[in-house]
Write a protein that holds these residues in place. Structure first.
Motif, PDB file in Angstrom:
ATOM      1  N   TYR A  41      -7.276   0.296  -2.950  1.00  0.00           N
ATOM      2  CA  TYR A  41      -7.080   0.127  -1.508  1.00  0.00           C
ATOM      3  C   TYR A  41      -6.047  -0.965  -1.259  1.00  0.00           C
ATOM      4  O   TYR A  41      -6.131  -2.068  -1.812  1.00  0.00           O
ATOM      5  N   SER A  42      -5.088  -0.633  -0.440  1.00  0.00           N
ATOM      6  CA  SER A  42      -4.026  -1.574  -0.099  1.00  0.00           C
ATOM      7  C   SER A  42      -4.404  -2.322   1.177  1.00  0.00           C
ATOM      8  O   SER A  42      -4.484  -1.727   2.263  1.00  0.00           O
ATOM      9  N   LEU A  43      -4.629  -3.635   1.037  1.00  0.00           N
ATOM     10  CA  LEU A  43      -4.935  -4.452   2.212  1.00  0.00           C
ATOM     11  C   LEU A  43      -3.719  -4.611   3.103  1.00  0.00           C
ATOM     12  O   LEU A  43      -3.819  -4.609   4.339  1.00  0.00           O
ATOM     13  N   ASN A  44      -2.567  -4.780   2.444  1.00  0.00           N
ATOM     14  CA  ASN A  44      -1.296  -4.888   3.162  1.00  0.00           C
ATOM     15  C   ASN A  44      -0.197  -4.529   2.180  1.00  0.00           C
ATOM     16  O   ASN A  44      -0.465  -4.052   1.074  1.00  0.00           O
ATOM     17  N   ALA A  45       1.022  -4.796   2.553  1.00  0.00           N
ATOM     18  CA  ALA A  45       2.152  -4.395   1.718  1.00  0.00           C
ATOM     19  C   ALA A  45       2.212  -5.153   0.405  1.00  0.00           C
ATOM     20  O   ALA A  45       2.891  -4.719  -0.542  1.00  0.00           O
ATOM     21  N   LYS A  46       1.495  -6.281   0.288  1.00  0.00           N
ATOM     22  CA  LYS A  46       1.580  -7.092  -0.920  1.00  0.00           C
ATOM     23  C   LYS A  46       0.261  -7.205  -1.698  1.00  0.00           C
ATOM     24  O   LYS A  46       0.252  -7.743  -2.803  1.00  0.00           O
ATOM     25  N   THR A  47      -0.834  -6.720  -1.149  1.00  0.00           N
ATOM     26  CA  THR A  47      -2.142  -6.931  -1.787  1.00  0.00           C
ATOM     27  C   THR A  47      -2.873  -5.606  -1.985  1.00  0.00           C
ATOM     28  O   THR A  47      -2.998  -4.819  -1.035  1.00  0.00           O
ATOM     29  N   ARG A 151      -1.598  -9.160  -6.321  1.00  0.00           N
ATOM     30  CA  ARG A 151      -0.828  -9.705  -5.187  1.00  0.00           C
ATOM     31  C   ARG A 151       0.625  -9.862  -5.607  1.00  0.00           C
ATOM     32  O   ARG A 151       0.928 -10.449  -6.663  1.00  0.00           O
TER      33      ARG A 151
END
Length: 263
Positions: A41-47, A151
């Motif tokens: 699961y991608s929390l955001n574009a970097k995590t 990250r």
């Protein structure tokens, strides 16, 4: 002190005389589910979060796919090992080929008491092999799981932390107490008396140390150590498929050939 009495007997596979009257006496496990689960699961574009879980099995004991499993616990009582000896210490042959092999009792020996000894009749017996009907069909089970976070620090650098775990059950191991015919360690206080014959005089001396000792059956002729075994009628017992954890069981049988039943 009351000694345990475990009158184990030889039990044959199949539906014949002194048999288990069953097609197999190793329980088939129908709940060996092996799920594989994964998550990303991608929390955001970097995590990114990643996780996984699985249950896996392998072969041991009487489970299929393992070399030797189909032979079960052996062929005791179903085969014979013959020996013909010269009557004058080798001066003349044991027998002449042109006269044929001397008569002998041919197997199978469908006798639940086959292999017993120390009874004043049979000098040497046979080591009994115990195949636990519940443990035998239980394959080793392994659970594996992981959880991690990655990250992106820069366009060319990534940092991450992960937790990985695993455990195993029914992996196999050494013999389990009575199923390996091991005496209770408390009897070690008898010292050298353990190797002495169970004569009335030696038993009287042993009772001075451990009160209440008695012969397992009236015709017993072995040592005090043999007398104190859980199955004193056999020279030894092998726990073929022993493992932990162990379900409480009072009935034991073999998958093929031989085994024992207690009660």
């Amino acid at each position: 002190m009351r000694l345990p009495r475990r009158p184990g007997i030889l039990q044959f596979y199949g539906d014949g005389q002194n048999s288990c009257h069953c097609s197999t006496n190793v329980e088939t496990k129908l709940t060996n589910f092996g799920p594989r689960l994964g998550l990303a699961y991608s929390l955001n574009a970097k995590t990114v979060i990643r996780a996984g879980y699985s249950v896996m099995y392998t072969h041991r004991g009487a489970t299929g796919g393992r070399g030797g499993a189909r032979t079960g616990t052996g062929t005791l009582g179903l085969s014979a090992s013959l020996a013909f000896t010269s009557l004058d210490q080798g001066i003349s042959p044991a027998f002449y080929w042109d006269q044929g092999v001397p008569p002998y009792q041919k197997p199978p020996f469908f006798d639940p008491g086959y292999g017993t000894a120390f009874n004043g009749v049979t000098a040497t017996g046979s080591t009994m092999q115990f195949g636990d009907p519940q443990i035998g069909g239980q394959p080793p089970r392994y659970q594996n799981w992981n959880f991690g976070i990655d990250r992106a620090v820069t366009a060319t650098l990534t940092a991450g932390v992960a937790y990985i775990g695993s455990n195993g059950h029914y992996e196999g191991g050494g013999g389990r107490g009575i199923w390996s015919d091991q005496i209770n360690p408390s009897y070690l206080v008898l010292g050298n008396l353990l190797q002495a014959q169970a004569t009335p005089a030696n038993l009287a001396a042993a009772r001075q140390i451990v009160p209440g000792l008695s012969l397992p059956f009236p015709t017993f002729t072995g040592t005090i150590s043999q007398m104190l075994r859980p199955f004193p009628q056999y020279p030894g017992v092998s726990d073929l498929w022993g493992t932990w954890p162990t379900p409480a069981t009072i009935r034991c049988r073999s998958r093929c050939g031989r085994g024992c039943r207690t009660g």
